[in-house]
Design an enzyme around this catalytic site. Sequence first.
Site, mmCIF file in Angstrom:
data_model
loop_
_atom_site.group_PDB
_atom_site.id
_atom_site.type_symbol
_atom_site.label_atom_id
_atom_site.label_comp_id
_atom_site.label_asym_id
_atom_site.label_seq_id
_atom_site.Cartn_x
_atom_site.Cartn_y
_atom_site.Cartn_z
ATOM 1 C CB ALA A 10 -0.924 -0.021 1.213
ATOM 2 N NE ARG A 16 -3.269 4.390 -12.853
ATOM 3 C CZ ARG A 16 -3.079 3.092 -13.088
ATOM 4 N NH1 ARG A 16 -3.676 2.510 -14.112
ATOM 5 N NH2 ARG A 16 -2.308 2.374 -12.290
ATOM 6 C CE LYS A 24 -4.173 2.448 -5.917
ATOM 7 N NZ LYS A 24 -3.873 1.872 -7.256
ATOM 8 C CD GLN A 77 8.186 0.374 -1.900
ATOM 9 O OE1 GLN A 77 6.975 0.613 -1.879
ATOM 10 N NE2 GLN A 77 8.776 -0.212 -2.915
ATOM 11 N N GLY A 82 8.631 -0.232 -7.077
ATOM 12 C CA GLY A 82 7.995 -1.420 -7.645
ATOM 13 C C GLY A 82 7.526 -2.397 -6.581
ATOM 14 N N GLY A 148 -1.187 -7.201 -15.580
ATOM 15 C CA GLY A 148 -0.164 -8.162 -15.993
ATOM 16 C C GLY A 148 -0.858 -9.405 -16.552
ATOM 17 C CE LYS A 359 -26.525 18.440 22.299
ATOM 18 N NZ LYS A 359 -25.717 19.544 22.828
ATOM 19 C CG ASN A 394 -29.090 23.121 24.230
ATOM 20 O OD1 ASN A 394 -29.458 24.051 23.524
ATOM 21 N ND2 ASN A 394 -28.301 22.169 23.776
ATOM 22 N NE ARG A 448 -50.957 31.208 27.817
ATOM 23 C CZ ARG A 448 -51.916 30.294 27.896
ATOM 24 N NH1 ARG A 448 -53.121 30.623 28.346
ATOM 25 N NH2 ARG A 448 -51.678 29.065 27.567
HETATM 26 C C1 UD1 Z 1 0.079 -4.730 -10.429
HETATM 27 C C2 UD1 Z 1 0.795 -5.956 -11.031
HETATM 28 C C3 UD1 Z 1 -0.015 -6.473 -12.218
HETATM 29 C C4 UD1 Z 1 -1.416 -6.819 -11.749
HETATM 30 C C5 UD1 Z 1 -2.076 -5.637 -11.040
HETATM 31 C C6 UD1 Z 1 -3.361 -6.085 -10.383
HETATM 32 C C7 UD1 Z 1 3.188 -5.732 -10.740
HETATM 33 C C8 UD1 Z 1 4.492 -5.336 -11.375
HETATM 34 N N1 UD1 Z 1 2.094 -5.564 -11.483
HETATM 35 O O1 UD1 Z 1 0.047 -3.709 -11.409
HETATM 36 O O2 UD1 Z 1 0.596 -7.616 -12.758
HETATM 37 O O3 UD1 Z 1 -2.187 -7.228 -12.851
HETATM 38 O O4 UD1 Z 1 -1.228 -5.115 -9.987
HETATM 39 O O5 UD1 Z 1 -4.090 -5.005 -9.841
HETATM 40 O O6 UD1 Z 1 3.210 -6.177 -9.618
HETATM 41 N N2 UD1 Z 1 2.988 -0.666 -4.492
HETATM 42 C C9 UD1 Z 1 3.887 -0.483 -3.454
HETATM 43 N N3 UD1 Z 1 5.149 -0.078 -3.748
HETATM 44 C C10 UD1 Z 1 5.551 0.136 -5.011
HETATM 45 C C11 UD1 Z 1 4.631 -0.062 -6.070
HETATM 46 C C12 UD1 Z 1 3.356 -0.470 -5.772
HETATM 47 O O7 UD1 Z 1 3.546 -0.660 -2.295
HETATM 48 O O8 UD1 Z 1 6.734 0.500 -5.197
HETATM 49 C C13 UD1 Z 1 1.621 -1.094 -4.158
HETATM 50 C C14 UD1 Z 1 0.560 -0.092 -4.576
HETATM 51 O O9 UD1 Z 1 0.273 0.808 -3.506
HETATM 52 C C15 UD1 Z 1 -0.621 -0.978 -4.895
HETATM 53 C C16 UD1 Z 1 0.000 -2.283 -5.326
HETATM 54 O O10 UD1 Z 1 1.339 -2.263 -4.864
HETATM 55 O O11 UD1 Z 1 -1.438 -1.211 -3.758
HETATM 56 C C17 UD1 Z 1 -0.017 -2.456 -6.848
HETATM 57 O O12 UD1 Z 1 0.626 -1.346 -7.429
HETATM 58 P P1 UD1 Z 1 0.073 -0.673 -8.752
HETATM 59 O O13 UD1 Z 1 0.955 0.454 -9.096
HETATM 60 O O14 UD1 Z 1 -1.387 -0.424 -8.638
HETATM 61 O O15 UD1 Z 1 0.359 -1.874 -9.776
HETATM 62 P P2 UD1 Z 1 -0.415 -2.167 -11.105
HETATM 63 O O16 UD1 Z 1 0.158 -1.356 -12.192
HETATM 64 O O17 UD1 Z 1 -1.865 -2.107 -10.890
HETATM 65 MG MG MG Z 2 -3.130 -1.380 -9.344
#
Ligand code: UD1
Ligand code: MG
Length: 493
Positions: A10, A16, A24, A77, A82, A148, A359, A394, A448
Amino acid sequence: MTPTAVIVLAAGEGTRMKSAVLPKVLHPLCGRTLVGHAVAAGRELTPEQLVVVVGHMREKVTAHLAEADPGVRTVVQERQNGTGNAVRVALEALGVEGVALDGTVVVTTGDTPLLTGATLQALVAAHGQDGNAVTVLTAEVPDATGYGRIIRGADGAVQAIVEHKDASDEQRAVREINSGVFAFDGKLLAQGLAEVRTDNSQGEEYLTDVLGILREAGHRVGAVVADDYRDILGINDRVQLAEARRIMNDRLLDAAMRAGVTVVDPATTWLDVQVTYERDAVIHPNTQLHGATSVGEGAEVGPNCTLRDTGIGAGAVVINATAERAVIGAGANVGPYAYLRPGTVLGAKAKAGTYVEMKNAVVGDGAKVPHLSYVGDATIGEGTNIGAASVFVNYDGVNKHRTTIGAHCRTGSDNMFVAPVTVGDGAYTAAGSVIYQDVPAGALGVTRPQQRNIEGWVERKRPGTASAQAAAAAKAAAQDGAEEAEGAASTTP
Ligand code: UD1
Ligand code: MG
């Protein structure tokens, strides 16, 4: 089989969603945040550890999780490099001095709120039975754009996951997608992650690459296809958020109807996941039940109600009302057009009627506040009736004070109860009174002023107006009537 750890990713920004204030995963959906749903589903696996990887707006996410599920551990992180990097950061925090975790490690994402605990359980069960190094949850979706793709060999076995951005046209035609949810052997996960590189179109460490890496090293790779693709819908923008809300709400309504609740119009009825209900409850259109709202047996709610954390007793009727942290007793009546604010407690068969705001008010069994009133900081005894258009005064501009009205009182219309003030059991008050001193039990409280009528004022001061003409006509008619009555009396033999 109990997993050693569930890791929820997360840390991403969720660009987006285009939000200046919320990451998000903190967007709400049917009474929980997106990440709250992910954590709740993970909890159903009863893992030894539940870890959420946070990054973007981490203070907000961490504070939220501490409240939603204090057992959650958060791991930061620093750079969102990624999904593979995110899992590695989590493993490093979990492992003792570089020793990888034994057992099963489940990875889910914070943006897949429709994933159920049951689907996760099926994934973990298949993973254990097949003795896999990794098992990925997949689904066939109508539109695979952005996901993916699951690449299978001629024998049907999963070979790799290829991200949309890195996929060939042929691979993009595949409709089976990666949900982003996996069960891993903990040790092999750590080994696989060590080999993940960043030579892809996004320059990121992809968790998905671990699958191909382990397969090439000769380990078993499996997949579980979700029964319902909607379980794994990822939320990336607010259009998908609304779609997920509709799906989750439909599931909640289905469950309610199957449990014996009549939902007159599912299209305009919205429930949160914590809402509870009993059989023969009826929910009328355009009604939203939020938080820990409960609907008792045979109660009727709606149309047009918005209730939050409110208890509705058996057989109560609530129409066109807004309520928050209120308790509505069995057989009580609320509305139309009532506003029950926190601390309102209506007894059995009590009433908060039309245009009534309450209330911090405790209203006894069978007591009624039927019309056009404000009841703030008050206790009203059982069987008492409050006259229309009464205000419980009140607030002195600085402090709030309480009004206590006894049992079986009859207070007049248009009363002001200037708190602190007490009206004893069985007392009455006169209409239009400003009650600023206590009224003893059984007394009539009156404040009154005397009424004074100034005869002929309108004809003198407003001559020629319709009012003056109406007054003159009324007087002439009264005069005629009196003469006729006199004449009739004189002709009587
Ligand atoms: C990812 C998958 C994709 C899959 C899709 C499903 C990868 C490379 N891709 O793509 O195959 O179909 O989810 O919804 O895994 N996040 C981190 N740290 C990061 C990057 C992401 O914690 O450095 C978390 C995001 O907050 C999110 C989740 O990982 O909750 C997925 O990240 P997101 O960027 O939405 O990946 P997708 O492009 O949707
Ligand atoms: Mg996603």
